[in-house]
Design a protein around this motif. Structure first.
Motif, PDB file in Angstrom:
ATOM      1  N   ILE A 151       4.121  -3.729 -13.725  1.00  0.00           N
ATOM      2  CA  ILE A 151       2.725  -3.181 -14.798  1.00  0.00           C
ATOM      3  C   ILE A 151       1.980  -2.024 -14.129  1.00  0.00           C
TER       4      ILE A 151
ATOM      5  N   CYS B  73      -6.506  -2.167 -16.730  1.00  0.00           N
ATOM      6  CA  CYS B  73      -6.163  -2.869 -17.707  1.00  0.00           C
ATOM      7  C   CYS B  73      -6.267  -4.651 -17.317  1.00  0.00           C
TER       8      CYS B  73
ATOM      9  N   ILE C 150      -5.665  -5.600 -14.130  1.00  0.00           N
ATOM     10  CA  ILE C 150      -4.662  -6.766 -13.259  1.00  0.00           C
ATOM     11  C   ILE C 150      -5.161  -6.336 -12.035  1.00  0.00           C
TER      12      ILE C 150
ATOM     13  N   PHE D 217      -8.115  -9.588 -22.318  1.00  0.00           N
ATOM     14  CA  PHE D 217      -6.484  -9.221 -22.674  1.00  0.00           C
ATOM     15  C   PHE D 217      -5.975  -9.979 -24.038  1.00  0.00           C
TER      16      PHE D 217
ATOM     17  N   VAL E  68      -0.293  -6.239 -19.271  1.00  0.00           N
ATOM     18  CA  VAL E  68      -0.755  -7.500 -18.365  1.00  0.00           C
ATOM     19  C   VAL E  68       0.207  -8.380 -19.572  1.00  0.00           C
TER      20      VAL E  68
ATOM     21  N   TRP F 249       1.483 -17.229 -21.564  1.00  0.00           N
ATOM     22  CA  TRP F 249      -0.205 -16.635 -21.372  1.00  0.00           C
ATOM     23  C   TRP F 249      -0.890 -17.799 -22.232  1.00  0.00           C
TER      24      TRP F 249
END
Length: 165
Positions: free
Chosen positions: A69, A83, A85, A128, A134, A145
């Motif tokens: 990432i 993003c 993260i 997300f 991610v 996820w």
């Protein structure tokens, strides 16, 4: 890429984190939970995160995921922040699943949460999205996820090294 166990197989794959009286097992924790240092600045509730606690069997893979990432963000902290993260929401924590009697995947040290404020638990809308940097990086490593879970089970902040089914 490792083949992660089904949630129902976590005791045999990760070991049993349960101790006496429903508490965590301190010996299991000492033998299995390790700290990894993220390659970029992360914050938890506005405070800097020095390391992330995760099961030793997931540690190398999580290091690779975070490094990928970071690479995809061009080693740019602003892009990593954008993003989602770098907003750390937690990893190892011995507890039950919300509203259930079984252990959370966090209890095994095989789950991690990010960007809690924009990815609320059970929220229909979340930051997300499938295919973003991610989600796609975690999924490429076989992590599940929680944003793909249906209805009131959706948990878009959540990534786990345990399959559902």
């Amino acid at each position: 890429m490792p083949t992660w166990p089904l949630q129902s197989q976590c005791d045999s794959f990760y070991g049993n984190p349960r101790g006496t009286n429903g508490q965590e097992n301190p010996v299991w924790k000492l033998q299995n939970i390790v700290n990894i240092v993220p390659p970029f600045r992360m914050l938890y509730g506005g405070a800097p995160v020095r390391s992330v606690r995760i099961h030793r069997k997931c540690a190398d893979d999580l290091r690779m995921i975070l490094a990928e990432i970071w690479e995809r963000c061009g080693h740019d902290q602003t892009k990593a922040d954008a993003c989602g993260i770098t907003d750390y929401g937690g990893s190892y924590e011995f507890r039950l699943m919300r509203g259930r009697s079984s252990l959370s995947m966090h209890s095994y040290g095989c789950a991690i949460d990010f960007d809690v404020d924009r990815n609320g638990h059970h929220a229909a809308k979340h930051f997300f999205q499938p295919g973003d940097v991610v989600v796609s990086t975690f999924e490429a490593h076989g992590w599940v996820w929680g944003g793909r879970w249906a209805g009131t089970s959706v948990d878009a902040m959540h990534f786990q090294a345990a399959r559902v089914g």
